[in-house]
Design a protein around this motif. Structure first.
Motif, mmCIF file in Angstrom:
data_model
loop_
_atom_site.group_PDB
_atom_site.id
_atom_site.type_symbol
_atom_site.label_atom_id
_atom_site.label_comp_id
_atom_site.label_asym_id
_atom_site.label_seq_id
_atom_site.Cartn_x
_atom_site.Cartn_y
_atom_site.Cartn_z
ATOM 1 N N LEU A 15 36.828 48.374 35.112
ATOM 2 C CA LEU A 15 35.632 47.942 35.370
ATOM 3 C C LEU A 15 35.843 47.342 33.638
ATOM 4 N N ALA A 16 35.717 48.464 32.636
ATOM 5 C CA ALA A 16 35.807 48.619 31.237
ATOM 6 C C ALA A 16 36.778 47.335 30.566
ATOM 7 N N ALA A 17 37.769 47.737 31.219
ATOM 8 C CA ALA A 17 38.967 46.596 30.473
ATOM 9 C C ALA A 17 38.582 45.297 31.213
ATOM 10 N N ILE A 18 38.878 44.914 32.124
ATOM 11 C CA ILE A 18 37.936 43.423 32.540
ATOM 12 C C ILE A 18 37.204 43.116 31.870
ATOM 13 N N ALA A 19 35.902 44.336 31.553
ATOM 14 C CA ALA A 19 35.087 43.351 30.617
ATOM 15 C C ALA A 19 35.211 42.830 29.361
ATOM 16 N N ARG A 20 36.426 43.905 28.958
ATOM 17 C CA ARG A 20 36.686 43.489 27.420
ATOM 18 C C ARG A 20 37.595 42.395 27.566
ATOM 19 N N SER A 21 37.925 41.857 28.696
ATOM 20 C CA SER A 21 39.433 41.330 28.656
ATOM 21 C C SER A 21 38.582 39.663 29.059
ATOM 22 N N LEU A 22 37.331 39.466 29.984
ATOM 23 C CA LEU A 22 36.519 38.890 30.795
ATOM 24 C C LEU A 22 34.986 38.791 29.199
ATOM 25 N N PRO A 23 34.588 38.761 28.665
ATOM 26 C CA PRO A 23 33.783 38.788 28.118
ATOM 27 C C PRO A 23 32.059 38.385 29.174
ATOM 28 N N ARG A 209 44.599 42.301 32.536
ATOM 29 C CA ARG A 209 44.808 41.119 32.037
ATOM 30 C C ARG A 209 45.763 40.929 33.370
ATOM 31 N N GLN A 210 46.091 40.762 34.821
ATOM 32 C CA GLN A 210 45.821 40.185 35.782
ATOM 33 C C GLN A 210 44.899 39.016 36.051
ATOM 34 N N ALA A 211 43.599 40.339 35.733
ATOM 35 C CA ALA A 211 43.000 40.207 36.840
ATOM 36 C C ALA A 211 42.255 38.400 35.527
ATOM 37 N N GLN A 212 42.674 38.104 33.852
ATOM 38 C CA GLN A 212 42.181 37.501 33.391
ATOM 39 C C GLN A 212 43.110 36.768 33.797
ATOM 40 N N ARG A 213 44.388 36.615 34.121
ATOM 41 C CA ARG A 213 44.991 35.168 34.808
ATOM 42 C C ARG A 213 44.856 34.408 36.056
ATOM 43 N N LEU A 214 44.333 35.565 37.006
ATOM 44 C CA LEU A 214 43.799 35.224 38.127
ATOM 45 C C LEU A 214 42.110 34.920 38.340
ATOM 46 N N ALA A 215 41.038 34.919 37.176
ATOM 47 C CA ALA A 215 40.099 34.653 37.249
ATOM 48 C C ALA A 215 39.401 33.349 37.640
ATOM 49 N N GLY A 216 40.427 32.171 36.466
ATOM 50 C CA GLY A 216 39.336 30.628 36.688
ATOM 51 C C GLY A 216 38.453 30.760 36.799
ATOM 52 N N ALA A 217 37.429 30.065 37.295
ATOM 53 C CA ALA A 217 35.967 29.550 37.239
ATOM 54 C C ALA A 217 35.394 31.242 37.700
ATOM 55 N N SER A 218 35.554 31.727 37.547
ATOM 56 C CA SER A 218 35.480 33.064 37.775
ATOM 57 C C SER A 218 34.612 33.456 36.090
ATOM 58 N N ALA A 219 35.631 33.243 35.196
ATOM 59 C CA ALA A 219 35.490 34.439 33.743
ATOM 60 C C ALA A 219 34.691 33.270 33.661
ATOM 61 N N GLN A 220 33.874 32.766 33.747
ATOM 62 C CA GLN A 220 32.957 31.808 32.680
ATOM 63 C C GLN A 220 31.890 32.464 33.215
ATOM 64 N N GLY A 221 30.558 32.669 33.278
ATOM 65 C CA GLY A 221 29.066 33.427 33.557
ATOM 66 C C GLY A 221 27.819 33.334 32.262
ATOM 67 N N GLN A 222 27.650 34.738 32.011
ATOM 68 C CA GLN A 222 26.893 35.174 31.307
ATOM 69 C C GLN A 222 27.299 35.763 30.653
#
Length: 261
Positions: A15-23, A209-222
């Motif tokens: 979770l921490a790694a993903i939160a840093r990659s997709l703030p 990094r893999q989550a960042q590649r696949l996130a698409g619109a899920s990377a956008q939020g608050q």
């Protein structure tokens, strides 16, 4: 929204790694604390839990699901992908490939739960990515539970860890793969024991990094974070500070108990 789950608090490292990659991504972390640890449990039990949790996260409109648990990935990630073909699913696998590539002694070790240690998925990883490298698979019963309780400094446990590390080092392993996300939180204990002789291999950043590649619109939020648990949800928030992840608390928008998942 991105859903991330584990049997307990081990997946907080992912979770921490993903939160840093997709703030800006809205994140949901679900801990199946009513059934932790998964390591000693049967594949059928783990598969049932993974499917139930996966469907729950899909119903919460998660556009990406991360199985932040090596044991759950080994037992059930393919089943979850088949059940949710419209949602990308990222699993966590022991870093056998990078460890084998980096090894100079041509001998590595994988620290794993009992379930992961006996899994066909790990055996296949070794066959596919460790050609010519001797792989020592080392089950570590009870280690995930120790992390859950943050009971890491008792003389008994420290002696157990020291003995295991010494045996693997004496066997010539120069790469030690952390084959359970809980084990990331053992790094302060493990690192001094192997310093100068072996490297610890953690895959949390690779999963992010893999989550960042696949996130698409899920990377956008608050940039919000919801913590959910099947038991003792308040302990998740407390664990953030205890595990050096207090900065994640700033993203929290609440805690939920999920008795029916």
């Amino acid at each position: 929204m991105i859903g991330i789950f584990d049997s307990g608090i081990g997946g907080l490292s992912v979770l921490a790694a993903i939160a840093r990659s997709l703030p800006t991504a809205d994140l949901t972390y679900l801990a199946d604390t009513a059934h932790v640890p998964y390591g000693p449990r049967s594949d059928a039990f783990i598969q049932g839990r993974v499917l139930a949790i996966g469907h729950h996260l899909a119903e919460q409109d998660c556009g990406l699901i991360v199985v932040a648990c090596n044991t759950a990935t080994a037992a059930a990630v393919q089943m979850l992908r088949a059940a949710l073909p419209h949602i990308p699913v990222v699993g966590v696998e022991p870093g056998v490939k990078p460890a084998a590539k980096a090894s100079r002694s041509r001998r590595i070790a994988v620290l794993a739960t009992e379930s992961t240690a006996r899994s066909e998925r790990l055996a296949r990883l070794i066959r596919d990515h460790a050609d010519g490298v001797d792989v020592l698979v080392e089950p570590c019963p009870g280690w995930a539970t120790r992390v859950e309780s943050r009971d890491l400094q008792t003389p008994e446990f420290v002696a157990e860890v020291r003995l295991k590390m010494q045996r693997l080092l004496d066997a010539g392993a120069d790469q030690l793969v952390l084959g359970c996300t809980h084990y990331s939180f053992l790094t302060p204990l493990l690192a001094p024991l192997v310093a100068g002789r072996a490297q610890l291999v953690d895959v949390a950043e690779a999963v992010a990094r893999q989550a960042q590649r696949l996130a698409g619109a899920s990377a956008q939020g608050q940039g919000r974070l919801l913590l959910q648990a099947t038991a003792r949800p308040e302990q998740l928030h407390a664990s953030l500070a205890g595990l050096g992840l207090g900065w994640l608390a700033e993203r929290c928008r609440g805690e939920e108990l999920l008795a029916r998942v």
